[in-house]
Design a protein around this motif. Structure first.
Motif, PDB file in Angstrom:
ATOM      1  N   ARG A  51      -8.642   1.222  -4.799  1.00 32.46           N
ATOM      2  CA  ARG A  51     -10.004   0.851  -5.236  1.00 32.46           C
ATOM      3  C   ARG A  51     -10.010  -0.551  -5.799  1.00 32.46           C
ATOM      4  O   ARG A  51     -10.902  -1.360  -5.479  1.00 32.46           O
ATOM      5  N   GLN A  52      -9.044  -0.865  -6.632  1.00 32.09           N
ATOM      6  CA  GLN A  52      -9.013  -2.193  -7.239  1.00 32.09           C
ATOM      7  C   GLN A  52      -8.803  -3.270  -6.180  1.00 32.09           C
ATOM      8  O   GLN A  52      -9.417  -4.339  -6.239  1.00 32.09           O
ATOM      9  N   ALA A  53      -7.953  -2.979  -5.207  1.00 31.75           N
ATOM     10  CA  ALA A  53      -7.718  -3.949  -4.140  1.00 31.75           C
ATOM     11  C   ALA A  53      -8.994  -4.208  -3.346  1.00 31.75           C
ATOM     12  O   ALA A  53      -9.312  -5.360  -3.011  1.00 31.75           O
ATOM     13  N   ALA A  99       0.812  -1.217   0.000  1.00 29.04           N
ATOM     14  CA  ALA A  99       0.000   0.000   0.000  1.00 29.04           C
ATOM     15  C   ALA A  99       0.840   1.260   0.000  1.00 29.04           C
ATOM     16  O   ALA A  99       0.316   2.352  -0.213  1.00 29.04           O
ATOM     17  N   ILE A 100       2.154   1.142   0.225  1.00 27.19           N
ATOM     18  CA  ILE A 100       3.021   2.307   0.132  1.00 27.19           C
ATOM     19  C   ILE A 100       3.026   2.846  -1.295  1.00 27.19           C
ATOM     20  O   ILE A 100       3.411   3.994  -1.543  1.00 27.19           O
ATOM     21  N   THR A 101       2.567   2.050  -2.257  1.00 29.36           N
ATOM     22  CA  THR A 101       2.486   2.492  -3.658  1.00 29.36           C
ATOM     23  C   THR A 101       1.063   2.837  -4.067  1.00 29.36           C
ATOM     24  O   THR A 101       0.817   3.165  -5.229  1.00 29.36           O
ATOM     25  N   TYR A 102       0.107   2.782  -3.129  1.00 27.85           N
ATOM     26  CA  TYR A 102      -1.294   2.975  -3.497  1.00 27.85           C
ATOM     27  C   TYR A 102      -1.636   4.446  -3.721  1.00 27.85           C
ATOM     28  O   TYR A 102      -1.353   5.304  -2.881  1.00 27.85           O
ATOM     29  N   GLN A 103      -2.257   4.705  -4.866  1.00 28.31           N
ATOM     30  CA  GLN A 103      -3.031   5.914  -5.081  1.00 28.31           C
ATOM     31  C   GLN A 103      -4.503   5.491  -5.039  1.00 28.31           C
ATOM     32  O   GLN A 103      -4.825   4.383  -4.629  1.00 28.31           O
ATOM     33  N   GLU A 104      -5.407   6.372  -5.454  1.00 30.32           N
ATOM     34  CA  GLU A 104      -6.829   6.036  -5.358  1.00 30.32           C
ATOM     35  C   GLU A 104      -7.189   4.771  -6.135  1.00 30.32           C
ATOM     36  O   GLU A 104      -7.897   3.896  -5.632  1.00 30.32           O
ATOM     37  N   GLU A 105      -6.709   4.665  -7.355  1.00 27.30           N
ATOM     38  CA  GLU A 105      -7.140   3.564  -8.200  1.00 27.30           C
ATOM     39  C   GLU A 105      -6.576   2.213  -7.771  1.00 27.30           C
ATOM     40  O   GLU A 105      -7.266   1.195  -7.839  1.00 27.30           O
ATOM     41  N   GLN A 106      -5.338   2.187  -7.295  1.00 25.73           N
ATOM     42  CA  GLN A 106      -4.767   0.922  -6.831  1.00 25.73           C
ATOM     43  C   GLN A 106      -5.530   0.399  -5.611  1.00 25.73           C
ATOM     44  O   GLN A 106      -5.831  -0.790  -5.511  1.00 25.73           O
ATOM     45  N   GLY A 146     -11.617  -7.769  -3.300  1.00 35.76           N
ATOM     46  CA  GLY A 146     -11.796  -8.499  -2.065  1.00 35.76           C
ATOM     47  C   GLY A 146     -10.540  -8.668  -1.252  1.00 35.76           C
ATOM     48  O   GLY A 146     -10.433  -9.602  -0.450  1.00 35.76           O
ATOM     49  N   GLU A 147      -9.577  -7.757  -1.388  1.00 35.97           N
ATOM     50  CA  GLU A 147      -8.304  -7.887  -0.684  1.00 35.97           C
ATOM     51  C   GLU A 147      -8.242  -7.097   0.607  1.00 35.97           C
ATOM     52  O   GLU A 147      -7.302  -7.251   1.382  1.00 35.97           O
ATOM     53  N   LEU A 148      -9.221  -6.220   0.862  1.00 35.39           N
ATOM     54  CA  LEU A 148      -9.198  -5.352   2.033  1.00 35.39           C
ATOM     55  C   LEU A 148     -10.504  -5.455   2.813  1.00 35.39           C
ATOM     56  O   LEU A 148     -11.584  -5.534   2.214  1.00 35.39           O
ATOM     57  N   VAL A 149     -10.390  -5.410   4.134  1.00 39.16           N
ATOM     58  CA  VAL A 149     -11.572  -5.345   4.988  1.00 39.16           C
ATOM     59  C   VAL A 149     -12.076  -3.908   5.067  1.00 39.16           C
ATOM     60  O   VAL A 149     -13.278  -3.651   4.973  1.00 39.16           O
ATOM     61  N   PHE A 150     -11.152  -2.966   5.229  1.00 38.27           N
ATOM     62  CA  PHE A 150     -11.478  -1.540   5.343  1.00 38.27           C
ATOM     63  C   PHE A 150     -10.662  -0.750   4.323  1.00 38.27           C
ATOM     64  O   PHE A 150      -9.518  -1.093   4.022  1.00 38.27           O
ATOM     65  N   HIS A 151     -11.262   0.331   3.825  1.00 38.48           N
ATOM     66  CA  HIS A 151     -10.547   1.162   2.862  1.00 38.48           C
ATOM     67  C   HIS A 151     -10.971   2.611   3.017  1.00 38.48           C
ATOM     68  O   HIS A 151     -12.175   2.917   3.007  1.00 38.48           O
ATOM     69  N   ARG A 152      -9.985   3.499   3.159  1.00 40.87           N
ATOM     70  CA  ARG A 152     -10.254   4.942   3.159  1.00 40.87           C
ATOM     71  C   ARG A 152     -10.319   5.412   1.711  1.00 40.87           C
ATOM     72  O   ARG A 152      -9.376   5.285   0.949  1.00 40.87           O
ATOM     73  N   GLN A 153     -11.471   5.994   1.325  1.00 44.68           N
ATOM     74  CA  GLN A 153     -11.629   6.361  -0.079  1.00 44.68           C
ATOM     75  C   GLN A 153     -12.700   7.426  -0.244  1.00 44.68           C
ATOM     76  O   GLN A 153     -13.526   7.666   0.639  1.00 44.68           O
TER      77      GLN A 153
END
Length: 429
Positions: free
Chosen positions: A264-266, A255-262, A270-277
């Motif tokens: 969102r796709q995760a 997730a150190i490389t995550y922007q919004e779209e990465q 089904g890879e995340l329980v919680f997501h700030r978005q």
């Protein structure tokens, strides 16, 4: 029907020549209200459109205005890159960019430098928009940009997995979120999942996530008087949460490389329980066309904080008119068209974008269709703006440098905040 055209920014010079030629045949003597003069082709300049909605709205305009067509100049997805290209256009006094879709925190910088025009308030329904959202378009109490959409962050969470784990509702604190993840990730069906992610790549999204962590722990980057306040126990508690989340595996290392779209796709995979978005994710994650693994199995809540619900950064985009543009009467009409309630309601329905018009959040029929609206309204109304400073580019770079260094272990949280305090004080007027 005249269709909209997307033009890569590498073609900006050629586009400027083409528009200049086209404007020679337009009615250059026509006057718009309040001194906005000239009618003819213009450009609309914005970041990459992942919704597909912008070309449709432009197509509708072009069909009704064949002599005043709009060309969509699509900039990169990253806000930092968008800002830089808009500044380069302004500094070269180019007329290739006409109507600019600006991040809400750019208004002061762009207005102070004379890169965008003051706009006539009476042309827009500002009284029907949320006051904090309208305030993002003001500089020295003068209107320089008009809300196109607002934005507030929400916590997306897996309702099916929380229920299966016996977790009673979404967390209000970071500690509650960690405990919920412990229970969810112990489920067989949660194998390979991670707990939480936001936007942590070194770009504007990191500034946003850092500001939210600091604010959600009771701290601030600057106070209402503009005094730098980031080197505080509260700010350290917020940064400690982010750093500790990476260290403890609460946040996946990638997730150190995550922007919004990465991210969102995760979440959709089904890879995340919680997501700030932001709210735009809602319709995409709920799509029933097979593109989302979590459709119907998630909901949203306010961001969690240290001791209770946290605070969102106030996001969104406003429309402004480049000082060096031509055909400004057309541009002003287009800004009015694009920021109308009708267009913002369409953006809500088709792209989950947050409208600026307050009454839309209270419409019972819309709430039934979009149950996240009450959460989003609260997120927007209580959102905390990122620093509204003239030297915003230098400010956000300093924040990103400090936060990223802490997240990657290159600096302790104490050193990162001490350095950031000094850097921001040096940038203060």
């Amino acid at each position: 029907m005249t269709r909209s055209t997307r033009v890569p920014t590498g073609a900006a010079i050629a586009l400027a020549v083409a528009l200049a030629a086209a404007s020679c045949s337009a009615d250059d003597e026509a006057s718009g209200p309040d001194g906005f003069e000239g009618r003819g082709p213009i450009t609309y300049v914005a970041g990459a459109d992942s919704t597909g909605l912008v070309p449709q709205i432009i197509d509708d305009w072009n069909e009704g205005h064949p002599d005043e067509t709009v060309t969509f100049v699509e900039l990169p997805e990253q806000a930092d890159a968008q800002r830089q290209q808009m500044i380069q256009n302004a500094q070269t006094r180019s007329d290739a960019f006409t109507v600019l879709s600006v991040d809400v925190v750019w208004t002061a910088e762009f207005a102070a430098n004379g890169w965008i025009d003051e706009l006539p308030r009476e042309r827009f329904d500002l009284d029907r928009m949320m006051e904090p959202v309208v305030a993002t378009g003001l500089y020295q109490d003068r209107l320089f940009s008009v809300p196109e959409s607002s934005d507030g962050a929400m916590l997306y969470y897996r309702t099916d997995l929380l229920a299966a784990a016996g977790v009673d509702g979404p967390p209000e604190t970071w500690a509650e979120m960690e405990r919920a993840c412990e229970r969810v990730l112990a489920l067989p069906e949660a194998g390979g999942m991670s707990c939480y992610a936001g936007q942590f790549e070194k770009y504007e999204g990191l500034t946003v996530n850092f500001a939210e962590a600091v604010g959600s722990a009771g701290g601030s980057i600057v106070d209402e008087d503009g005094t730098v306040t980031v080197d505080s126990p509260e700010a350290r508690a917020g940064l400690d949460f982010l750093v500790g989340a990476f260290e403890d595996g609460l946040v996946p290392r990638e997730a150190i490389t995550y922007q919004e779209e990465q991210g969102r796709q995760a979440f959709q995979d089904g890879e995340l329980v919680f997501h700030r978005q932001w709210p735009y994710q809602y319709s995409l994650a709920n799509a029933d066309d097979g593109s989302s693994e979590v459709a119907g199995d998630f909901a949203v809540a306010p961001l969690p904080g240290l001791d209770g619900p946290g605070t969102s950064s106030l996001g969104g985009h406003n429309l402004a008119i480049s000082t060096h543009a031509g055909n400004k009467a057309t541009a002003l009409d287009f800004v009015e068209y694009f920021t109308s309630e009708e267009k913002q309601l369409r953006a809500l329905r088709e792209a989950s974008l947050a409208p600026a018009y307050e009454h839309l959040y209270d419409d019972p029929e819309l709430i039934e269709e979009y149950p996240y609206l009450p959460v989003l309204k609260e997120s927007v109304l209580t959102g905390v703006p990122r620093p509204r400073v003239v030297r915003y580019g230098d400010t956000t770079t300093a924040i990103q440098d400090a936060a990223y260094a802490a997240l990657t272990g290159d600096r302790t949280t104490e050193q990162a905040l001490s350095d950031l305090q000094a850097d921001l004080e040096a940038l203060a007027p």
